[in-house]
Design a protein around this motif. Structure first.
Motif, PDB file in Angstrom:
ATOM      1  N   ASN A 250       0.832  -1.211   0.000  1.00  0.00           N
ATOM      2  CA  ASN A 250       0.000   0.000   0.000  1.00  0.00           C
ATOM      3  C   ASN A 250       0.863   1.257   0.000  1.00  0.00           C
ATOM      4  O   ASN A 250       0.550   2.244  -0.674  1.00  0.00           O
ATOM      5  CB  ASN A 250      -0.917   0.000   1.222  1.00  0.00           C
ATOM      6  N   GLU A 253       2.457   1.676  -3.471  1.00  0.00           N
ATOM      7  CA  GLU A 253       1.475   2.180  -4.437  1.00  0.00           C
ATOM      8  C   GLU A 253       1.294   3.690  -4.303  1.00  0.00           C
ATOM      9  O   GLU A 253       1.045   4.381  -5.287  1.00  0.00           O
ATOM     10  CB  GLU A 253       0.142   1.465  -4.235  1.00  0.00           C
ATOM     11  N   LEU A 282       0.855  -5.798  -6.430  1.00  0.00           N
ATOM     12  CA  LEU A 282       1.294  -4.628  -7.204  1.00  0.00           C
ATOM     13  C   LEU A 282       1.091  -4.805  -8.705  1.00  0.00           C
ATOM     14  O   LEU A 282       1.498  -3.955  -9.490  1.00  0.00           O
ATOM     15  CB  LEU A 282       2.772  -4.346  -6.914  1.00  0.00           C
ATOM     16  N   SER A 285      -0.584  -1.957 -10.464  1.00  0.00           N
ATOM     17  CA  SER A 285      -0.055  -0.622 -10.191  1.00  0.00           C
ATOM     18  C   SER A 285       0.853  -0.093 -11.303  1.00  0.00           C
ATOM     19  O   SER A 285       1.189   1.085 -11.326  1.00  0.00           O
ATOM     20  CB  SER A 285       0.729  -0.629  -8.880  1.00  0.00           C
ATOM     21  N   LYS A 287       3.914  -1.010 -11.626  1.00  0.00           N
ATOM     22  CA  LYS A 287       5.297  -1.038 -11.147  1.00  0.00           C
ATOM     23  C   LYS A 287       5.927  -2.392 -11.466  1.00  0.00           C
ATOM     24  O   LYS A 287       5.262  -3.416 -11.412  1.00  0.00           O
ATOM     25  CB  LYS A 287       5.329  -0.780  -9.638  1.00  0.00           C
TER      26      LYS A 287
END
Length: 341
Positions: A250, A253, A282, A285, A287
């Protein structure tokens, strides 16, 4: 089922349901091969029948039956939704198992509940590590006490249950609590515990495009020594427990400028599961998540590599790793060849 009712479910029945195997029983304590590491050869998971609590020496975490299920599923202890889901699952578990409330293994004394929440008390304000025995412990980890004093503190505290006093190496987390490592000269091992709330430790750098994630503070400090750096321009998260993967995810993110996540987790089942949980959490996200455990194949973790190879030097700059990451997919791959150390 409410929280009070759930905490009265005998933990040992849930441990067995999660795959833990009983090893020995002595008085009001049962030792198990941990459900978090089903292939381990030495039992490291203890259940206190009188208090109906558990403690896992591999992860350094423990608590109630609710905490056990939350940690096992990689959820957050601070999430109301996760707690609600776990309570529902415990209710179903109780119905399926046919287990009522076992009064012989639960807590009925209000004073016991209060003591449980106040196990340790800091006696002196944490200071730089000066005690020779603690400096020796730092040296045994392949580190220099002076160079790590930026992050470590000496914590003098009291165990309220045993009335014994200890000096420990302390590492502060984001909840202003202290992750403690207490060396035992006789066994050559360290006992880990915490004063306060369990939490991750973050070191944020403005405009950092990468975050390095370490399982424990010894690994973080070892990586710094191997690279002769103070983490450079990268942000860093120290988990302090693999049970906090969701909390760390979290945070990552929320770091919009961070594009890559490099994981330096232990070479064991818990580290493997945490690595893939990071990749899962993730995934949406954008990433890139990288497993860097190949850098210390054959060793438990980064600190184990440093201790057993004191003359090892960095063979490839961190920036080169970032360039490789930008040309690959957003998947954590345990077998990827990632030469960083």
């Amino acid at each position: 089922m409410n929280i009070k009712q759930a905490k009265q479910i005998p933990i040992q029945s849930v441990v067995l349901n999660l795959g833990g195997k009983e090893s020995t029983k002595k008085g009001q304590e049962i030792w198990y091969y941990s459900p978090f590491r089903p292939e381990e050869k030495t039992p490291s998971f203890k259940v206190n029948l009188r208090l109906n609590t558990w403690f896992d020496f591999g992860t350094g975490s423990g608590g109630s039956v609710i905490d056990l299920l939350i940690d096992f599923k990689g959820m957050s202890r601070n999430s109301k939704d996760d707690i609600r889901n776990v309570l529902l699952e415990l209710k179903n578990f109780e119905n399926k198992a046919g287990t009522g409330i076992d009064k012989s293994t639960t807590i009925h004394d209000k004073a016991e509940n209060q003591t449980k929440g106040e196990r340790y008390k800091i006696l002196k304000k944490p200071s730089k590590v000066w005690l020779p025995s603690l400096q020796e412990e730092i040296a045994s980890r392949g580190l220099d006490a002076k160079s790590v004093n930026r992050y470590l503190r000496q914590v003098y505290f009291l165990d309220l249950k045993t009335n014994k006093r200890y000096n420990a190496i302390g590492f502060e987390n984001d909840k202003q609590s202290w992750e403690l490592s207490i060396p035992n000269r006789q066994t050559g091992k360290s006992f880990k515990t915490i004063i306060g709330q369990k939490g991750v430790s973050t070191f944020y750098h403005d405009n950092a495009t990468r975050v390095l994630v370490f399982e424990g503070f010894w690994d973080f400090l070892s990586w710094q020594k191997l690279h002769d750096t103070q983490a450079g321009s990268d942000s860093v998260i120290v988990l302090n427990s693999t049970a906090l993967v969701k909390d760390a995810s979290n945070i990552i993110e929320s770091w919009i400028e961070c594009k890559e996540v490099l994981l330096f987790l232990d070479n064991d089942d818990a580290g493997f599961k945490a690595t893939h949980l990071f990749a899962e959490l993730l995934e949406s996200s954008g990433k890139k998540v990288w497993d860097c455990s190949d850098n210390y194949t054959g060793f438990k973790d980064v600190n184990d590599l440093l201790r057993k190879n004191p003359l090892i030097k960095s063979t490839q700059a961190s920036q080169e790793i970032g360039e490789q990451a930008r040309n690959s997919s957003n998947i954590a791959r345990p077998n990827a060849h990632r030469k960083l150390l």
